[in-house]
Design a protein around this motif. Structure first.
Motif, PDB file in Angstrom:
ATOM      1  N   VAL A 159       0.994  -1.197  -0.120  1.00  0.00           N
ATOM      2  CA  VAL A 159       0.275  -0.004  -0.036  1.00  0.00           C
ATOM      3  C   VAL A 159       0.676   1.360   0.255  1.00  0.00           C
ATOM      4  N   TYR A 160       0.728   2.094  -0.774  1.00  0.00           N
ATOM      5  CA  TYR A 160       1.204   3.311  -1.080  1.00  0.00           C
ATOM      6  C   TYR A 160       0.530   4.507  -0.113  1.00  0.00           C
ATOM      7  N   ARG A 161       1.153   5.512   0.282  1.00  0.00           N
ATOM      8  CA  ARG A 161       0.432   6.149   1.411  1.00  0.00           C
ATOM      9  C   ARG A 161       1.306   7.732   0.947  1.00  0.00           C
ATOM     10  N   GLU A 205      -4.401   6.719  -0.563  1.00  0.00           N
ATOM     11  CA  GLU A 205      -4.118   5.788  -0.147  1.00  0.00           C
ATOM     12  C   GLU A 205      -3.657   4.562  -1.339  1.00  0.00           C
ATOM     13  N   THR A 206      -3.378   4.478  -2.229  1.00  0.00           N
ATOM     14  CA  THR A 206      -3.136   3.351  -3.354  1.00  0.00           C
ATOM     15  C   THR A 206      -2.714   1.864  -2.906  1.00  0.00           C
ATOM     16  N   LEU A 207      -3.698   0.834  -3.240  1.00  0.00           N
ATOM     17  CA  LEU A 207      -3.143  -0.510  -2.582  1.00  0.00           C
ATOM     18  C   LEU A 207      -2.170  -1.391  -4.811  1.00  0.00           C
ATOM     19  N   ALA A 208      -0.841  -1.242  -4.255  1.00  0.00           N
ATOM     20  CA  ALA A 208      -0.410  -1.195  -5.792  1.00  0.00           C
ATOM     21  C   ALA A 208      -0.412  -2.887  -5.660  1.00  0.00           C
ATOM     22  N   LEU A 209      -0.304  -3.868  -4.355  1.00  0.00           N
ATOM     23  CA  LEU A 209      -0.269  -4.975  -4.804  1.00  0.00           C
ATOM     24  C   LEU A 209      -1.429  -5.904  -4.108  1.00  0.00           C
ATOM     25  N   GLY A 257       0.785  -6.480 -17.938  1.00  0.00           N
ATOM     26  CA  GLY A 257      -0.483  -5.612 -17.717  1.00  0.00           C
ATOM     27  C   GLY A 257      -0.537  -4.425 -17.610  1.00  0.00           C
ATOM     28  N   PRO A 258      -1.910  -3.673 -17.560  1.00  0.00           N
ATOM     29  CA  PRO A 258      -1.696  -2.263 -18.044  1.00  0.00           C
ATOM     30  C   PRO A 258      -1.162  -1.740 -17.214  1.00  0.00           C
ATOM     31  N   SER A 259      -0.768  -0.511 -17.539  1.00  0.00           N
ATOM     32  CA  SER A 259       0.200   1.290 -16.898  1.00  0.00           C
ATOM     33  C   SER A 259      -0.123   0.960 -15.205  1.00  0.00           C
ATOM     34  N   GLY A 260       0.850   1.167 -14.548  1.00  0.00           N
ATOM     35  CA  GLY A 260      -0.313   1.107 -13.481  1.00  0.00           C
ATOM     36  C   GLY A 260      -0.549  -0.022 -12.416  1.00  0.00           C
ATOM     37  N   CYS A 261      -0.580  -0.897 -12.866  1.00  0.00           N
ATOM     38  CA  CYS A 261      -0.908  -1.932 -11.873  1.00  0.00           C
ATOM     39  C   CYS A 261       0.176  -2.963 -11.580  1.00  0.00           C
ATOM     40  N   GLY A 262       1.201  -2.268 -11.556  1.00  0.00           N
ATOM     41  CA  GLY A 262       1.829  -2.529  -9.977  1.00  0.00           C
ATOM     42  C   GLY A 262       2.900  -4.020 -10.683  1.00  0.00           C
ATOM     43  N   LYS A 263       2.770  -4.045 -11.933  1.00  0.00           N
ATOM     44  CA  LYS A 263       4.460  -4.442 -12.227  1.00  0.00           C
ATOM     45  C   LYS A 263       5.773  -4.032 -11.083  1.00  0.00           C
ATOM     46  N   SER A 264       5.960  -2.458 -11.390  1.00  0.00           N
ATOM     47  CA  SER A 264       7.417  -2.422 -11.346  1.00  0.00           C
ATOM     48  C   SER A 264       7.272  -2.658  -9.555  1.00  0.00           C
ATOM     49  N   THR A 265       6.543  -2.335  -8.803  1.00  0.00           N
ATOM     50  CA  THR A 265       6.667  -2.779  -7.723  1.00  0.00           C
ATOM     51  C   THR A 265       6.545  -4.163  -7.328  1.00  0.00           C
ATOM     52  N   LEU A 266       5.592  -4.949  -8.028  1.00  0.00           N
ATOM     53  CA  LEU A 266       5.842  -6.114  -7.436  1.00  0.00           C
ATOM     54  C   LEU A 266       7.682  -6.461  -7.832  1.00  0.00           C
ATOM     55  N   ALA A 309      14.008   2.177  -3.661  1.00  0.00           N
ATOM     56  CA  ALA A 309      12.787   2.088  -5.317  1.00  0.00           C
ATOM     57  C   ALA A 309      11.662   3.308  -5.688  1.00  0.00           C
ATOM     58  N   MET A 310      12.352   4.411  -4.858  1.00  0.00           N
ATOM     59  CA  MET A 310      11.833   6.251  -5.710  1.00  0.00           C
ATOM     60  C   MET A 310      12.888   6.487  -6.353  1.00  0.00           C
ATOM     61  N   ALA A 311      13.734   6.363  -5.968  1.00  0.00           N
ATOM     62  CA  ALA A 311      14.765   7.129  -7.050  1.00  0.00           C
ATOM     63  C   ALA A 311      14.887   6.376  -7.886  1.00  0.00           C
ATOM     64  N   LEU A 312      14.354   4.924  -8.419  1.00  0.00           N
ATOM     65  CA  LEU A 312      14.432   4.216  -9.827  1.00  0.00           C
ATOM     66  C   LEU A 312      13.020   4.190 -10.585  1.00  0.00           C
ATOM     67  N   HIS A 313      11.783   5.039  -9.811  1.00  0.00           N
ATOM     68  CA  HIS A 313      10.804   4.929 -10.330  1.00  0.00           C
ATOM     69  C   HIS A 313      10.663   6.090 -11.476  1.00  0.00           C
ATOM     70  N   GLU A 314      10.022   4.863 -12.347  1.00  0.00           N
ATOM     71  CA  GLU A 314       9.616   5.812 -13.657  1.00  0.00           C
ATOM     72  C   GLU A 314       8.414   5.643 -14.232  1.00  0.00           C
TER      73      GLU A 314
HETATM   74  N1  LIG Z   1       6.630   5.735  -4.700  1.00  0.00           N
HETATM   75  C1  LIG Z   1       5.514   5.872  -4.985  1.00  0.00           C
HETATM   76  N2  LIG Z   1       4.383   6.276  -3.907  1.00  0.00           N
HETATM   77  C2  LIG Z   1       2.903   6.220  -4.382  1.00  0.00           C
HETATM   78  N3  LIG Z   1       2.720   5.699  -5.143  1.00  0.00           N
HETATM   79  C3  LIG Z   1       3.179   4.581  -5.620  1.00  0.00           C
HETATM   80  C4  LIG Z   1       4.284   4.533  -5.941  1.00  0.00           C
HETATM   81  N4  LIG Z   1       5.065   3.966  -7.119  1.00  0.00           N
HETATM   82  C5  LIG Z   1       4.086   3.868  -7.332  1.00  0.00           C
HETATM   83  N5  LIG Z   1       2.515   4.052  -7.126  1.00  0.00           N
HETATM   84  C6  LIG Z   1       1.704   4.126  -7.491  1.00  0.00           C
HETATM   85  O1  LIG Z   1       1.560   1.981  -7.133  1.00  0.00           O
HETATM   86  C7  LIG Z   1       0.613   2.007  -8.958  1.00  0.00           C
HETATM   87  C8  LIG Z   1       1.729   0.951  -9.100  1.00  0.00           C
HETATM   88  O2  LIG Z   1       3.141   1.454  -9.901  1.00  0.00           O
HETATM   89  P1  LIG Z   1       3.393   0.298 -10.544  1.00  0.00           P
HETATM   90  O3  LIG Z   1       4.499  -0.884  -9.999  1.00  0.00           O
HETATM   91  O4  LIG Z   1       4.182   1.487 -11.182  1.00  0.00           O
HETATM   92  O5  LIG Z   1       3.097   0.330 -11.963  1.00  0.00           O
HETATM   93  P2  LIG Z   1       3.991  -0.252 -13.151  1.00  0.00           P
HETATM   94  O6  LIG Z   1       4.863  -0.558 -12.881  1.00  0.00           O
HETATM   95  O7  LIG Z   1       2.994  -1.389 -13.708  1.00  0.00           O
HETATM   96  O8  LIG Z   1       3.061   0.740 -14.638  1.00  0.00           O
HETATM   97  C9  LIG Z   1       0.457   2.758  -9.576  1.00  0.00           C
HETATM   98  O9  LIG Z   1      -1.045   3.689  -8.965  1.00  0.00           O
HETATM   99  C10 LIG Z   1       1.147   4.354  -8.926  1.00  0.00           C
HETATM  100  O10 LIG Z   1       0.765   5.146  -9.064  1.00  0.00           O
END
Ligand SMILES: Nc1ncnc2c1ncn2[C@@H]1O[C@H](COP(=O)(O)OP(=O)(O)O)[C@@H](O)[C@H]1O
Ligand SMILES: [Mg+2]
Lengths: 220, 388
Positions: free
Chosen positions: A10-12, A17-21, A38-47, B382-387
């Motif tokens: 969860v990103y707060r 509040e975003t439930l990323a995973l 998955g579509p953009s913003g679905c949490g792939k990078s977070t995973l 993770a924040m620094a690399l966020h794209e």
């Molecule tokens: N550091 C962060 N703070 C707040 N929200 C974030 C952060 N990183 C990602 N998010 C949110 O989490 C969700 C998933 O992001 P991300 O994993 O980057 O998606 P993807 O890589 O699938 O495009 C998005 O809604 C994004 O806005």
């Protein structure tokens, strides 16, 4: 090799509040080549960041090579990243002030090593990606495909068991993209476990297994 | 890792030129200040060699009066020495201790030549100022009849002219008189105060006929007050009509001389503090810019295995490398001073000054870069690399 159980992230921020995973359960075996779509913003990078120990899940457990990393501190996490994981990013993230070979050496700076052993390993890694003739160049003198090959050399220079690639072909045209995919397939054939985020169905088809995400949840 | 940092800085040296130049400038000024401080401190650690408490310096000026000046000075001296309140008194030339006047001459013995301060004085000088005799004796009345003028030298003159030989009884040449004969050697004598060098000095027995020696030093008994001072000035003034009499306490003169030695040092110190503040601000600026611009690099390095600690050491280390560049250029200049013995100072002074300056610069660089570097280390990878 990587086992995620009940992962939630969860990103707060002060307003939202975003439930990323949401309730992710994945077990990746040694030698697998897994693609994530998955579509953009679905949490792939977070995973991927959770798997790569760059981000902590809000809840759930992460196992790498049989080790529970939940209680690990910065030093131990950095050690695991350094020894077991190689990262490849969509925008390469090379350091422009360092030559190609100096970029490739970086992971070895964070473990006990000699100058010569670093040089040799970096040269070998660059040979593997077909860039041994560009060692003294600087990243700004390279094409996108070449940059990504440098990034791959950097990811494999320390012989990690796992390679995490976040849209490695996202910034490349299809010919260059296929070159990169072929290198990853070759590395997988040599034993690396690879998890790759991609938007390209045809690429995903060449991997062993596909995980689809939608709004933070696994849909297949 | 150091080699890696040097490459990193070298490859973008252009963006660090200003800071390197600032560090170079501060190093050079700091080197000057530290040389001065080391020199002054080195002097300070040696004894001054004489007493100055309870000693009054009485300066006479005969103004237009030219008749029998020597005779009047003899009477004035006898009057001062005769007071009950005066323990001991001595006559000397105007370059008395802590005064702002100098007198020196070249002296030579065999093939050795040096410059020495010259003080003309009498039999009572050593006793009045409590000088420490290490060889021979102070001259007395009986020495006045000798063929060569008797002198007492200090340790510095002895070392410069005679080395380890015993100089007592030796006769040597001076530029302003034919021959001088040594009757004794005193230990230290830093006539211009604690912060000045223990230079060669020669005390020449005055003949009392010229009237040149118009300064009387009087050691007064404890408890002697301004009433006596006023009475003495009144009585001396009455004896020498149209003369000027001036009394100063030697301890006050000492403070004046100290200010004279310390003021240049303080001015230099202020300049170097100003330059160092510039360096500190430059460092803060570069680091803050670095951290903002290099978030991506910080993220990648963390992904590749850097701990928070290694990011922090990298940023502090980079500043060390920059400082080392500036200092290295500065050293090329600074080492000329000991090598070429510029200003005739002991090379050890310059070497100590170099070490102190290097230490201070690295200390400031470390202090200034520590906090921003820690901030850099705290950036979430993770924040620094966020794209997007
Ligand atoms: N550091 C962060 N703070 C707040 N929200 C974030 C952060 N990183 C990602 N998010 C949110 O989490 C969700 C998933 O992001 P991300 O994993 O980057 O998606 P993807 O890589 O699938 O495009 C998005 O809604 C994004 O806005
Ligand atoms: Mg993404």
């Amino acid at each position: 090799m990587i086992k995620l159980t009940n992962i939630e992230k969860v990103y707060r921020t002060s307003t939202i509040e975003t439930l990323a995973l949401n309730n992710i359960n994945i077990d990746i075996k040694k030698g697998d080549f897994v693609s994530i779509m998955g579509p953009s913003g679905c949490g792939k990078s977070t995973l991927l960041n959770v798997m790569g120990l760059l981000d902590e899940p809000s809840s759930g457990s992460v196992e790498i090579g049989g080790q529970q990393v939940g209680k690990y501190r910065d030093k131990e996490l950095a050690h695991l990243r350094n020894q077991k994981i190689g990262f490849i990013f969509q925008s390469f993230h090379l350091i422009n002030d360092l030559s190609v070979i100096d970029n490739v050496e970086i992971p070895l700076l964070y473990r006990p090593s000699t100058n010569k052993s670093r040089r040799d390993a970096a040269r070998e890694a660059l040979e593997k990606v077909g860039l041994s003739n560009r060692m003294k160049h600087f990243p700004t003198q390279l094409s996108g495909g070449q940059k990504q090959r440098v990034a791959i050399a950097r990811a494999i220079v320390g012989n990690p068991e796992i390679i995490l690639a976040d849209e490695p072909t996202g910034n490349l045209d299809s010919a260059m993209g296929n070159e990169i995919l072929n290198i990853l397939l070759q590395l997988n054939a040599e034993g690396s476990t690879i998890i790759m985020v991609t938007h390209d169905e045809s690429m995903a088809k060449k991997t062993h297994r596909l995980i689809r995400l939608f709004d933070g949840s696994q849909v297949s | 890792m150091i080699r890696h940092l040097i490459k990193l800085i070298w490859n973008k040296k252009r963006s660090h030129t200003l800071l390197i130049v600032e560090i170079l400038a501060s190093f050079l000024v700091l080197f000057g200040v530290m040389s001065l401080v080391t020199y002054n401190m080195g002097n300070y650690l040696k004894p001054i060699g004489f007493e100055y408490e309870k000693i009054w310096t009485i300066n006479f000026s005969s103004n237009q009066d030219t008749t029998d000046v020597a005779g009047k000075m003899n009477l004035l001296y006898r009057k001062v020495a005769g007071y009950n309140e005066v323990e001991s008194a001595t006559r000397m030339s105007g370059n008395s201790p802590f005064s702002f006047s100098n007198s020196n001459t070249g002296i030579s013995y065999k093939k050795t030549h040096t410059m020495s301060d010259i003080y003309n004085t009498d039999e009572h000088f050593a006793k009045t100022l409590g000088l420490n005799l290490i060889q021979g004796k102070w001259y007395g009345r009986e020495d006045r009849v000798a063929k060569n003028t008797p002198v007492v030298i200090n340790r510095a003159t002895r070392d410069a002219l005679f080395g380890t030989e015993n100089p007592v009884g030796k006769v040597f040449d001076s530029e302003n008189e034919d021959k001088w004969r040594i009757v004794g050697v005193v230990d230290y004598f830093k006539g211009k105060g604690e912060y000045t060098a223990d230079k060669p000095a020669i005390f020449v027995l005055m003949d009392g006929k010229s009237g040149w020696e118009k300064t009387i030093l009087a050691k007064v008994k404890p408890g002697t007050d301004a009433n006596f001072e006023a009475k003495m000035i009144r009585e001396l003034g009455a004896m020498a009509k149209d003369w000027t009499v001036e009394v100063t306490y030697m301890s006050d003169q000492r403070v004046n001389q100290h200010n004279f030695s310390l003021v240049p040092m303080i001015i230099f110190l202020i300049i170097s503090v100003f330059l160092l503040i510039n360096v500190a601000m430059g460092l803060f600026g570069i680091l803050n810019l670095n951290i903002a611009r290099r978030r991506e690099e910080i993220g990648v390095r963390r992904a590749l295995g850097a701990t928070e600690g290694s990011i922090k050491s990298q940023f502090v280390g980079e500043m060390w490398v920059i400082a080392a560049f500036g200092i290295f250029i500065g050293l090329l200049f600074a080492v000329q001073f000991p090598i070429m013995s510029i200003f005739d100072l002991d090379p050890v002074i310059y070497i100590i000054a170099i070490l102190l300056s290097v230490f201070i610069i690295f200390l400031i660089v470390t202090l200034c870069s520590y906090y921003p570097s820690r901030q850099a280390a705290k950036i979430q990878p993770a924040m620094a690399l966020h794209e997007e």
